[in-house]
Design a protein around this motif. Structure first.
Motif, PDB file in Angstrom:
ATOM      1  N   PHE A 226       0.832  -1.200   0.000  1.00 58.04           N
ATOM      2  CA  PHE A 226       0.000   0.000   0.000  1.00 58.04           C
ATOM      3  C   PHE A 226       0.872   1.256   0.000  1.00 58.04           C
ATOM      4  O   PHE A 226       0.641   2.183  -0.788  1.00 58.04           O
ATOM      5  N   LEU A 227       1.876   1.315   0.856  1.00 58.25           N
ATOM      6  CA  LEU A 227       2.760   2.473   0.907  1.00 58.25           C
ATOM      7  C   LEU A 227       3.522   2.648  -0.395  1.00 58.25           C
ATOM      8  O   LEU A 227       3.677   3.771  -0.885  1.00 58.25           O
ATOM      9  N   PHE A 228       4.001   1.553  -0.967  1.00 57.00           N
ATOM     10  CA  PHE A 228       4.699   1.626  -2.246  1.00 57.00           C
ATOM     11  C   PHE A 228       3.771   2.173  -3.335  1.00 57.00           C
ATOM     12  O   PHE A 228       4.168   3.008  -4.143  1.00 57.00           O
ATOM     13  N   SER A 229       2.527   1.721  -3.352  1.00 58.74           N
ATOM     14  CA  SER A 229       1.559   2.187  -4.351  1.00 58.74           C
ATOM     15  C   SER A 229       1.280   3.675  -4.196  1.00 58.74           C
ATOM     16  O   SER A 229       1.212   4.407  -5.186  1.00 58.74           O
TER      17      SER A 229
ATOM     18  N   LEU B 141       2.027   9.228  -6.199  1.00 63.71           N
ATOM     19  CA  LEU B 141       2.383  10.629  -5.978  1.00 63.71           C
ATOM     20  C   LEU B 141       3.552  11.056  -6.860  1.00 63.71           C
ATOM     21  O   LEU B 141       3.573  12.169  -7.381  1.00 63.71           O
ATOM     22  N   THR B 142       4.508  10.170  -7.044  1.00 67.79           N
ATOM     23  CA  THR B 142       5.638  10.466  -7.917  1.00 67.79           C
ATOM     24  C   THR B 142       5.180  10.623  -9.364  1.00 67.79           C
ATOM     25  O   THR B 142       5.620  11.526 -10.070  1.00 67.79           O
TER      26      THR B 142
ATOM     27  N   ALA C 239       5.140  21.590  -7.078  1.00 66.84           N
ATOM     28  CA  ALA C 239       4.602  20.234  -7.078  1.00 66.84           C
ATOM     29  C   ALA C 239       3.136  20.257  -6.632  1.00 66.84           C
ATOM     30  O   ALA C 239       2.788  20.975  -5.704  1.00 66.84           O
ATOM     31  N   PRO C 240       2.281  19.488  -7.295  1.00 63.54           N
ATOM     32  CA  PRO C 240       0.872  19.483  -6.924  1.00 63.54           C
ATOM     33  C   PRO C 240       0.611  18.762  -5.602  1.00 63.54           C
ATOM     34  O   PRO C 240      -0.414  18.951  -4.983  1.00 63.54           O
ATOM     35  N   VAL C 241       1.573  17.953  -5.166  1.00 62.37           N
ATOM     36  CA  VAL C 241       1.454  17.192  -3.928  1.00 62.37           C
ATOM     37  C   VAL C 241       2.625  17.581  -3.037  1.00 62.37           C
ATOM     38  O   VAL C 241       3.754  17.724  -3.521  1.00 62.37           O
ATOM     39  N   VAL C 242       2.379  17.761  -1.775  1.00 60.35           N
ATOM     40  CA  VAL C 242       3.445  18.139  -0.856  1.00 60.35           C
ATOM     41  C   VAL C 242       4.472  17.007  -0.802  1.00 60.35           C
ATOM     42  O   VAL C 242       4.134  15.853  -0.542  1.00 60.35           O
TER      43      VAL C 242
END
Length: 127
Positions: A25-28, A33-34, A104-107
Motif C-alpha cells: 500500500f505504501l509503495f503504491s 504521488l511520484t 509540485a501538486p502534492v506536498v
C-alpha cells in the motif's frame, strides 16, 4: 528425526501478511504521488515550450518584441515568468527562452516542492 523436526518447524506458517499489505500500500501511494508530480512537471514544461515557440514566431515575423506579445495575448498564469528573446549570430534566427517556477501538486520533500523550469525555442526570419 532431525528432518522431521525441521519440517514441522518450517511447516508452521501461522504468520500475518499485514506487513506485506502495508508495504505494498505504501509503495503504491508513493508511486502514484511520484507519477502525478512527474506528469505535472512534463505538462508545465510543454506549456512553457509552447509559449517560447509562439514568442519566437511572433518576434521573427516582425510583429514586435516579447513584451508586446504578452500584452496582445494576455499574461499567462506562470509564477515568476521570465521571457526573453535574442537574435542568433546569423541575425536571421530568433531565440526565445521562457522560465517559470513550477510547484509540485502534492506536498513532497521541500527541495523538490518547487523548481525553476525553462524552455527554449527558435524561429527563422522569413524573407
Amino acid at each position: 528425526m532431525n528432518s522431521f523436526r525441521l519440517h514441522k518447524l518450517l511447516g508452521n506458517e501461522a504468520g500475518s501478511i499485514a506487513p506485506l499489505g502495508i508495504g505494498l500500500f505504501l509503495f503504491s501511494i508513493i508511486f502514484s504521488l511520484t507519477t502525478v508530480s512527474a506528469v505535472s512537471m512534463f505538462i508545465f514544461q510543454k506549456r512553457l515550450t509552447t509559449l517560447a515557440e509562439s514568442t519566437a514566431i511572433f518576434v521573427a515575423g516582425g510583429s514586435g518584441d516579447a513584451e508586446e506579445f504578452l500584452n496582445l495575448t494576455g499574461k499567462p498564469n506562470f509564477e515568476s515568468l521570465q521571457l526573453a528573446t535574442s537574435f542568433a549570430g546569423d541575425q536571421a534566427t530568433v531565440m526565445a527562452k521562457a522560465c517559470a517556477m513550477w510547484r509540485a501538486p502534492v506536498v513532497t520533500v521541500s527541495e523538490f516542492a518547487k523548481t525553476n523550469i525553462c524552455a527554449q525555442a527558435a524561429a527563422r526570419v522569413g524573407g
